[in-house]
Design a protein around this motif. Structure first.
Motif, PDB file in Angstrom:
ATOM      1  N   MET A   1      50.949   5.590  96.036  1.00 50.91           N
ATOM      2  CA  MET A   1      50.172   4.384  95.804  1.00 50.91           C
ATOM      3  C   MET A   1      51.030   3.154  96.097  1.00 50.91           C
ATOM      4  SD  MET A   1      47.290   5.516  94.935  1.00 50.91           S
ATOM      5  CE  MET A   1      46.680   7.158  94.552  1.00 50.91           C
ATOM      6  N   SER A   2      50.439   2.139  96.668  1.00 53.17           N
ATOM      7  CA  SER A   2      51.200   0.957  97.025  1.00 53.17           C
ATOM      8  C   SER A   2      51.574   0.156  95.782  1.00 53.17           C
ATOM      9  CB  SER A   2      50.382   0.068  97.966  1.00 53.17           C
ATOM     10  OG  SER A   2      49.318  -0.549  97.265  1.00 53.17           O
ATOM     11  N   MET A   3      52.717  -0.521  95.883  1.00 52.18           N
ATOM     12  CA  MET A   3      53.129  -1.391  94.793  1.00 52.18           C
ATOM     13  C   MET A   3      52.099  -2.495  94.569  1.00 52.18           C
ATOM     14  SD  MET A   3      56.371  -3.953  94.473  1.00 52.18           S
ATOM     15  CE  MET A   3      55.434  -5.400  94.966  1.00 52.18           C
ATOM     16  N   ARG A   4      51.465  -2.966  95.628  1.00 59.15           N
ATOM     17  CA  ARG A   4      50.505  -4.058  95.490  1.00 59.15           C
ATOM     18  C   ARG A   4      49.327  -3.639  94.604  1.00 59.15           C
ATOM     19  NH1 ARG A   4      48.928  -8.875  98.049  1.00 59.15           N
ATOM     20  NH2 ARG A   4      47.345  -9.748  96.650  1.00 59.15           N
ATOM     21  N   ARG A   5      48.878  -2.392  94.733  1.00 62.99           N
ATOM     22  CA  ARG A   5      47.769  -1.986  93.881  1.00 62.99           C
ATOM     23  C   ARG A   5      48.197  -1.982  92.418  1.00 62.99           C
ATOM     24  NH1 ARG A   5      43.976   3.535  93.910  1.00 62.99           N
ATOM     25  NH2 ARG A   5      42.694   2.856  92.143  1.00 62.99           N
ATOM     26  N   THR A   6      49.413  -1.516  92.143  1.00 62.65           N
ATOM     27  CA  THR A   6      49.921  -1.545  90.770  1.00 62.65           C
ATOM     28  C   THR A   6      50.045  -2.973  90.272  1.00 62.65           C
ATOM     29  OG1 THR A   6      51.092   0.569  90.933  1.00 62.65           O
ATOM     30  CG2 THR A   6      51.941  -1.006  89.338  1.00 62.65           C
ATOM     31  N   LEU A   7      50.557  -3.849  91.128  1.00 64.02           N
ATOM     32  CA  LEU A   7      50.714  -5.259  90.759  1.00 64.02           C
ATOM     33  C   LEU A   7      49.355  -5.881  90.431  1.00 64.02           C
ATOM     34  CD1 LEU A   7      52.946  -7.454  90.570  1.00 64.02           C
ATOM     35  CD2 LEU A   7      52.394  -8.049  92.934  1.00 64.02           C
ATOM     36  N   VAL A 551      49.522  -0.149  78.659  1.00 61.71           N
ATOM     37  CA  VAL A 551      49.026  -0.087  80.038  1.00 61.71           C
ATOM     38  C   VAL A 551      47.976   1.011  80.180  1.00 61.71           C
ATOM     39  CG1 VAL A 551      49.686   0.557  82.393  1.00 61.71           C
ATOM     40  CG2 VAL A 551      51.030  -1.146  81.141  1.00 61.71           C
ATOM     41  N   LEU A 552      48.235   2.182  79.602  1.00 58.50           N
ATOM     42  CA  LEU A 552      47.275   3.285  79.696  1.00 58.50           C
ATOM     43  C   LEU A 552      45.933   2.909  79.099  1.00 58.50           C
ATOM     44  CD1 LEU A 552      49.282   6.569  78.943  1.00 58.50           C
ATOM     45  CD2 LEU A 552      48.861   5.426  81.123  1.00 58.50           C
ATOM     46  N   LEU A 553      45.964   2.116  78.049  1.00 60.36           N
ATOM     47  CA  LEU A 553      44.717   1.712  77.401  1.00 60.36           C
ATOM     48  C   LEU A 553      43.883   0.791  78.289  1.00 60.36           C
ATOM     49  CD1 LEU A 553      46.129   1.130  73.812  1.00 60.36           C
ATOM     50  CD2 LEU A 553      44.311   2.745  74.414  1.00 60.36           C
ATOM     51  N   SER A 554      44.472   0.259  79.331  1.00 61.59           N
ATOM     52  CA  SER A 554      43.746  -0.636  80.238  1.00 61.59           C
ATOM     53  C   SER A 554      43.345   0.033  81.546  1.00 61.59           C
ATOM     54  CB  SER A 554      44.598  -1.869  80.559  1.00 61.59           C
ATOM     55  OG  SER A 554      44.818  -2.650  79.409  1.00 61.59           O
ATOM     56  N   LEU A 555      43.678   1.308  81.709  1.00 62.90           N
ATOM     57  CA  LEU A 555      43.301   1.991  82.945  1.00 62.90           C
ATOM     58  C   LEU A 555      41.782   2.043  83.074  1.00 62.90           C
ATOM     59  CD1 LEU A 555      45.753   5.037  83.135  1.00 62.90           C
ATOM     60  CD2 LEU A 555      45.588   3.148  84.765  1.00 62.90           C
ATOM     61  N   PRO A 556      41.274   1.837  84.283  1.00 68.70           N
ATOM     62  CA  PRO A 556      39.824   1.919  84.475  1.00 68.70           C
ATOM     63  C   PRO A 556      39.317   3.339  84.262  1.00 68.70           C
ATOM     64  CG  PRO A 556      40.964   1.709  86.580  1.00 68.70           C
ATOM     65  CD  PRO A 556      41.997   1.518  85.514  1.00 68.70           C
ATOM     66  N   GLU A 557      38.031   3.446  84.003  1.00 67.24           N
ATOM     67  CA  GLU A 557      37.424   4.763  83.818  1.00 67.24           C
ATOM     68  C   GLU A 557      37.577   5.584  85.093  1.00 67.24           C
ATOM     69  OE1 GLU A 557      36.114   5.987  81.073  1.00 67.24           O
ATOM     70  OE2 GLU A 557      36.479   4.153  79.926  1.00 67.24           O
ATOM     71  N   GLY A 558      37.669   6.875  84.914  1.00 65.03           N
ATOM     72  CA  GLY A 558      37.794   7.752  86.077  1.00 65.03           C
ATOM     73  C   GLY A 558      39.160   8.392  86.137  1.00 65.03           C
ATOM     74  N   ASP A 560      41.133   9.113  89.101  1.00 62.91           N
ATOM     75  CA  ASP A 560      41.642   9.126  90.467  1.00 62.91           C
ATOM     76  C   ASP A 560      43.161   9.294  90.448  1.00 62.91           C
ATOM     77  OD1 ASP A 560      42.508   6.673  89.594  1.00 62.91           O
ATOM     78  OD2 ASP A 560      41.517   5.511  91.153  1.00 62.91           O
ATOM     79  N   ASP A 561      43.738   9.411  91.633  1.00 64.26           N
ATOM     80  CA  ASP A 561      45.184   9.648  91.720  1.00 64.26           C
ATOM     81  C   ASP A 561      45.982   8.499  91.115  1.00 64.26           C
ATOM     82  OD1 ASP A 561      44.777  12.065  92.936  1.00 64.26           O
ATOM     83  OD2 ASP A 561      45.075  11.318  94.980  1.00 64.26           O
ATOM     84  N   PHE A 562      45.474   7.273  91.246  1.00 69.39           N
ATOM     85  CA  PHE A 562      46.161   6.111  90.687  1.00 69.39           C
ATOM     86  C   PHE A 562      46.301   6.252  89.175  1.00 69.39           C
ATOM     87  CE2 PHE A 562      46.085   1.790  88.896  1.00 69.39           C
ATOM     88  CZ  PHE A 562      47.135   1.202  89.585  1.00 69.39           C
ATOM     89  N   ALA A 563      45.213   6.579  88.506  1.00 66.65           N
ATOM     90  CA  ALA A 563      45.237   6.727  87.053  1.00 66.65           C
ATOM     91  C   ALA A 563      46.086   7.919  86.639  1.00 66.65           C
ATOM     92  CB  ALA A 563      43.814   6.881  86.513  1.00 66.65           C
TER      93      ALA A 563
END
Length: 603
Positions: A1-7, A551-558, A560-563
């Motif tokens: 995953m790109s750093m930009r998506r994490t940012l 941070v985990l508490l703010s992960l979007p539903e779903g 996916d590999d990012f989560a």
């Protein structure tokens, strides 16, 4: 995953930064303008900095007796940075600034630290210098010096340390004497002549701009000509490399500031690092900033943001190494599966990322760098709350910054350096060569445990001052935030167990904090602080465990590999890292005396 998506996730989903546009100072911005700033800086960093990072390391600054030589690419890079407007990113529109939130400024600068931390240092020092003058300088000093720096015409430095007084600023010997009876009449400020030597001055000499503005700590002699001992005798002065007239124009004369030599460093080689002599020909002209004796107070005004910047720089070097080792591990074939099938020499080799131990090293890096990035951005967001939040929210932000500033500076400096070490290990022998960039990332990152307050000094500050200040209010504020996260985790079946572990870790930290000061002779700082560094390490790990859970508490539903990647990194931190606090806090709680009582002769 790109750093930009994490940012983007951290800024938008976790920190809710777009909501800052509801505040008056940021009302002309939007989520789109914030994204545009990040896009611009990401592109400049990719085009002008990253391709020349190795060149700046190999062709380190060279002094020919008259001038310091740097690669032409460094000049092009810092010009591009200046033209972007980022030197005045957080300043008012009236002085050419963009009135960006600190958290967006820090996030944008992260791209430059990742692309070439040494080339980016010239701009970062200039911005810090000018910001200090905007806070403490006279209107004329701001107009003449700070605005020239914001425009990129002049660059800046911080001249603190001396050859005989590195971290011990109270022992500096540079002196500043009033320049004649009318020294206070100069429109640029009270005029002094400075004599002394400054060591470890990053960007202290170069040809990247038409002038260099040195901010110099020095002592003013008393009526008997003696220097006032200790920190209360220290004042701050503007000392330009080239003399300036009252209108801010260069006079064509060089001030009495000379380069005594360049320091040849392990890393950060692209940033010139200098020993400067002031007053070899009678005295370097300087203009006092603030009142006499307020030099350290002025300098420490910028320490929160400077130390967040150091921590973020350490994170980004770790991040660069993580990305390089991850890419290598995905394409490097070596070894086969365990078991009978793996004994067949004719079977295909596997990419090394399929080996559990390589996954361990990559997971460790991911947990360090992504956790460190979240920590740095959280602290930058606290700076915005301090300056623009409602009264109670600003008060809480100030308390949290007090106790978190030693952590945001020191934790990434230690653990993102470890990430760089693991990146070298993933590449094996190749990682130890200059054919790959990971060895340079490690060398560059090794500085961060030293500058802007060494690791040990951050530890003494945390245990010796921050946790006890105002009756422990800062520590209580942090504990309150952590407990809020724990309570939220209790409502999530998937995170409940991590919440329990974090609560137990916080209790252990609180108990050790009390025991560190609970016995011994009154005022015996040596005994209480002998294990300050293990305390700092444990404190930092508890903070990072909290950051990861939040941070985990703010992960979007779903799922996916990012989560899943974020969840795995957090699980790694709780399983492999958080248990380390038990050993660190044990020596703190029992006030282990070994290091304090060790004698020089026994070594």
């Amino acid at each position: 995953m790109s750093m930009r998506r994490t940012l983007d996730f951290l800024l938008t989903d976790w920190l809710r930064v777009p909501a800052l546009t509801q505040r008056e100072r940021f009302a002309e911005h939007s989520a789109e303008t914030f994204a545009a700033v990040l896009d611009t800086c990401e592109k400049i960093a990719a085009d002008k900095f990253a391709p020349f990072n190795r060149l700046s390391d190999v062709e380190e600054p060279r002094f020919d007796g008259e001038r310091v030589h740097l690669p032409a690419s460094t000049q092009a890079a810092v010009r591009a940075y200046a033209e972007s407007g980022m030197l005045a990113a957080a300043q008012d529109y009236e002085v050419g600034g963009m009135q960006l939130p600190c958290v967006i400024e820090m996030a944008a600068n992260a791209f430059f630290s990742k692309a070439s931390v040494a080339m980016g240092a010239y701009a970062m020092l200039t911005s810090g210098n000018a910001n200090l003058l905007m806070a403490h300088g006279t209107p004329r000093q701001r107009e003449v010096f700070a605005q020239a720096e914001f425009a990129g015409r002049w660059f800046g430095t911080m001249c603190l340390s001396e050859p005989q007084a590195g971290s011990s600023l109270s022992d500096i010997a540079t002196r500043a004497v009033a320049d004649g009876a009318d020294f206070a009449a100069d429109p640029l400020g009270p005029r002094y002549l400075l004599r002394g030597n400054k060591m470890w001055i990053s960007a202290g000499e170069h040809e990247l701009s038409e002038n260099i503005i040195h901010l110099v700590l020095a002592k003013i002699p008393d009526e008997q000509g003696q220097l006032i001992p200790g920190a209360r005798g220290i004042s701050l002065f503007i000392v330009p490399k080239h003399s300036v007239d009252a209108q801010g124009q260069l006079t064509g004369q060089r001030n009495d500031v000379s380069l005594a030599g360049l320091n040849h460093k392990l890393g950060f080689r692209g940033t010139s690092n200098c020993l400067l002599n002031f007053g070899e020909r009678g005295g370097a002209v300087g203009y006092r900033v603030g009142a006499p004796g307020e030099g350290l107070a002025c300098m420490f005004h910028m320490m929160n943001e400077a130390r967040i910047g150091v921590g973020l720089g350490a994170v980004m070097l770790g991040y660069a190494g993580y990305e390089a080792s991850l890419a290598y591990a995905r394409q490097r074939p070596q070894g086969r599966a365990m078991g009978p099938q793996g004994k067949d020499a004719g079977s295909p080799q596997r990419p090394i990322i399929e080996h559990a131990d390589v996954k361990r090293m990559l997971l460790a890096q991911k947990s360090y760098v992504e956790g460190g990035l979240a920590l740095a951005l959280f602290c930058a967001r606290l700076v915005d709350e301090l300056h623009t939040g409602e009264a109670e929210s600003a008060r809480q932000a100030k308390l949290l910054l007090e106790v978190l500033t030693p952590i945001v500076k020191s934790w990434p400096s230690e653990w993102c350096l470890e990430a760089n070490s693991l990146a070298i290990q993933v590449l094996g022998g190749y990682g130890y060569t200059r054919d790959f960039p990971v060895e340079q990332y490690w060398r560059d990152n090794r500085l961060n445990m030293i500058h802007e307050g060494t690791h040990g000094i951050q530890a003494l500050d945390l245990l010796g001052r921050k946790i006890a200040m105002q009756g422990g209010q800062a520590l209580l504020a942090l504990a309150g935030r952590i407990n809020t996260t724990v309570e939220r985790a209790q409502q999530d079946a998937g995170l409940m167990s991590l919440g329990h572990e974090l609560a137990a870790a916080l209790a252990l930290l609180g108990g050790a904090s009390k025991k560190a000061w609970a016995s011994g002779e009154p005022g015996d700082l040596d005994e209480a602080l002998a294990n300050a560094t293990p305390y700092l390490q444990a404190f930092g790990h508890v903070v990072l465990a909290w950051i990861w859970l939040d941070v985990l508490l703010s992960l979007p539903e779903g799922e996916d590999d990012f989560a899943r990647g974020k969840q795995a990194a957090a699980r790694y931190f709780y399983a492999y890292e958080l248990p380390k606090i038990n050993a660190w806090l044990a020596v703190v709680a029992r006030r282990e005396s070994l290091c304090r009582e060790m004698q020089s002769a026994w070594f």
